[in-house]
Design a protein around this motif. Structure first.
Motif, PDB file in Angstrom:
ATOM      1  N   TYR A  55       0.958  -1.362  -0.130  1.00  0.00           N
ATOM      2  CA  TYR A  55      -0.099  -0.037   0.139  1.00  0.00           C
ATOM      3  C   TYR A  55       0.787   1.292  -0.072  1.00  0.00           C
ATOM      4  CZ  TYR A  55      -3.389  -3.754   1.513  1.00  0.00           C
ATOM      5  OH  TYR A  55      -4.278  -4.623   1.442  1.00  0.00           O
ATOM      6  N   ARG A 112      -8.747  -2.411   9.298  1.00  0.00           N
ATOM      7  CA  ARG A 112      -9.407  -3.687   9.435  1.00  0.00           C
ATOM      8  C   ARG A 112     -10.610  -4.031   9.758  1.00  0.00           C
ATOM      9  NH1 ARG A 112      -3.888  -3.961  11.040  1.00  0.00           N
ATOM     10  NH2 ARG A 112      -2.763  -5.724   9.795  1.00  0.00           N
ATOM     11  N   LEU A 144      -8.646  -6.130   5.380  1.00  0.00           N
ATOM     12  CA  LEU A 144      -7.673  -5.065   5.445  1.00  0.00           C
ATOM     13  C   LEU A 144      -7.923  -4.248   4.311  1.00  0.00           C
ATOM     14  CD1 LEU A 144      -5.282  -3.805   7.240  1.00  0.00           C
ATOM     15  CD2 LEU A 144      -3.887  -5.223   5.695  1.00  0.00           C
ATOM     16  N   HIS A 146      -1.931   6.168   2.765  1.00  0.00           N
ATOM     17  CA  HIS A 146      -0.977   5.229   3.450  1.00  0.00           C
ATOM     18  C   HIS A 146       0.465   5.353   3.069  1.00  0.00           C
ATOM     19  CE1 HIS A 146       0.242   1.092   5.076  1.00  0.00           C
ATOM     20  NE2 HIS A 146      -0.821   1.079   5.329  1.00  0.00           N
ATOM     21  N   LEU A 158      -4.782  -7.987  15.720  1.00  0.00           N
ATOM     22  CA  LEU A 158      -4.720  -6.552  15.446  1.00  0.00           C
ATOM     23  C   LEU A 158      -6.168  -5.972  15.282  1.00  0.00           C
ATOM     24  CD1 LEU A 158      -1.478  -5.966  13.212  1.00  0.00           C
ATOM     25  CD2 LEU A 158      -1.744  -6.804  15.429  1.00  0.00           C
TER      26      LEU A 158
HETATM   27  C1  GAL Z   1      -1.208  -0.705   8.173  1.00  0.00           C
HETATM   28  C2  GAL Z   1      -1.666  -1.780   9.091  1.00  0.00           C
HETATM   29  C3  GAL Z   1      -0.601  -2.646   9.360  1.00  0.00           C
HETATM   30  C4  GAL Z   1      -0.330  -3.472   7.854  1.00  0.00           C
HETATM   31  C5  GAL Z   1      -0.125  -2.332   6.980  1.00  0.00           C
HETATM   32  C6  GAL Z   1       0.211  -2.941   5.595  1.00  0.00           C
HETATM   33  O1  GAL Z   1      -2.440   0.071   7.867  1.00  0.00           O
HETATM   34  O2  GAL Z   1      -1.772  -1.001  10.290  1.00  0.00           O
HETATM   35  O3  GAL Z   1      -0.920  -3.766  10.157  1.00  0.00           O
HETATM   36  O4  GAL Z   1      -1.267  -4.272   7.682  1.00  0.00           O
HETATM   37  O5  GAL Z   1      -0.942  -1.458   6.814  1.00  0.00           O
HETATM   38  O6  GAL Z   1       1.252  -3.999   5.273  1.00  0.00           O
END
Ligand code: GAL
Length: 362
Positions: free
Chosen positions: A81, A92, A116, A191, A223
């Motif tokens: 991402y 999530r 996710l 992200h 998580l």
């Molecule tokens: C974040 C999340 C992490 C991981 C990451 C992508 O937003 O909090 O746990 O999933 O994205 O690798």
């Protein structure tokens, strides 16, 4: 100053081709530049920030976000991402399931037992329409995506617009807006993975971080928030004063063990207040600083715990904990927690959200 006036009336935006997706969709790379020389690159694959180049205290420019210099990097399955807009539901949703208006909805599971960042093909992997939206304040790009009813299991046709703009105070502003034709849930974030010493630097553990959050939402082993709002006082999650990321990350503290580092949602003390400082990051060697402001109630602070040195991007290899994210957003799994701020969007309502990242040096 004539130079500044001139720059204001002639916003600097460049548009180039960045390749085609496997289905032949053209992807564009926009470069937004301000009079100070700060540059932000945006691509319409995933409405992503592909690069942010800013000066250090010696006036040396570096890219301070992780990313790729080619489209295939972003399309590859390994991409975590980088710079993307995550949606329709960033973060999530437990078991990919939630109830809305008495009906159950199911989002594909793509993170162990959970969904996710919007399921298997989230907004990060969609091709967005894009256009120059520059104004007298500076260069801007507007991206639009129509997420059809039932896409990844979410109800309602959702029209989403994301606008990135850069001004001459080195502020990158992200404005999100959306409307729907059925009740739905929505959580949007950017992200970007920051390393203020330059993408590809070995670690981000030397960065100092301040989060204006007296509470966080503790997580379970997958998580997912337990639903509690816990005080940060006396814990390694207390970032109310600037603290070095690496100083407590290996403490024997359950929340850090569960997430293998920092990966929690922080409950901001001034939700909805775009004038309140939400987060600050400083990198001591370069002197670079980010200040974050947001209308969102939370920030997912993640320290790149899943990076493992297998991705090679701009600036080099991306090692374990070599970047950190400041994902301004609503809380994870809100559709399953009535005590969290609501993420429901109704027809006739307009969703609006703004985050500003201001860059400077000290
Ligand atoms: C974040 C999340 C992490 C991981 C990451 C992508 O937003 O909090 O746990 O999933 O994205 O690798």
């Amino acid at each position: 100053m004539p130079l500044a006036l001139n720059a204001q009336s002639a916003p600097n935006l460049r548009k180039e081709n960045f390749g085609k997706t496997p289905n032949g969709r053209q992807i564009f790379l926009y470069t937004l530049r301000n009079p100070a020389g700060m540059e932000v690159k945006i691509i319409n694959y995933g409405a992503r920030i592909a690069s942010i180049r800013v000066m250090d205290r010696n006036k040396k420019f570096d890219d301070v976000v992780l990313g790729f210099d080619n489209l295939s990097g972003y399309i590859s399955k390994n991409d975590p991402y980088f710079g993307a807009v995550a949606g329709r539901y960033a973060n999530r949703i437990a078991h990919g399931t939630f109830k809305l208006d008495g009906k159950l909805f199911h989002i594909p599971l793509n993170d162990g037992p959970n969904a996710l960042h919007g399921g298997t093909i989230g907004f990060d992997r969609r091709v967005w329409d894009s256009k120059d939206a520059s104004t007298a304040d500076g260069p801007a790009v507007e991206l639009h995506y129509l997420s059809p009813d039932s896409e990844e299991g979410f109800p309602g046709n959702l029209n989403v617009t994301v606008r990135y703009s850069l001004n001459n105070r080195n502020e990158l502003r992200i404005d999100y807006s959306a409307t729907t034709d059925k009740d739905t849930v929505l959580n949007l974030t950017n992200h970007s993975y920051f390393n203020l010493a330059g993408a590809g630097s070995e670690t981000a553990l030397n960065h100092k971080v301040m989060l204006a959050a007296s509470r966080f939402t503790p997580i379970d082993g997958t998580l997912i928030p337990t639903g509690a709002l816990q005080s940060v006082a006396g814990t390694p999650l207390d970032f109310r004063k600037l603290a070095t990321v690496g100083s407590r990350i290996n403490d024997n503290y359950e929340q850090l063990k569960l997430a293998k580092g920092y990966d929690q949602n922080f409950v901001l003390d001034h939700p909805g207040d775009l004038s309140a400082l939400a987060a600050k990051v400083e990198e001591p060697n370069s002197g670079r600083v980010i200040e974050a402001f947001t209308t969102e109630p939370g920030i997912q602070f993640y320290t790149g715990n899943f990076l493992d040195g297998t991705i090679h991007g701009i600036g080099g290899v991306y090692r374990h904990r070599s970047a950190l994210t400041l994902e301004t957003q609503h809380f994870p799994d809100s559709p399953n927690h009535a005590n969290f701020p609501s993420t429901v969007l109704h027809p006739g309502q307009k969703f609006q959200s703004t985050t500003i990242f201001r860059f400077s040096t000290e």
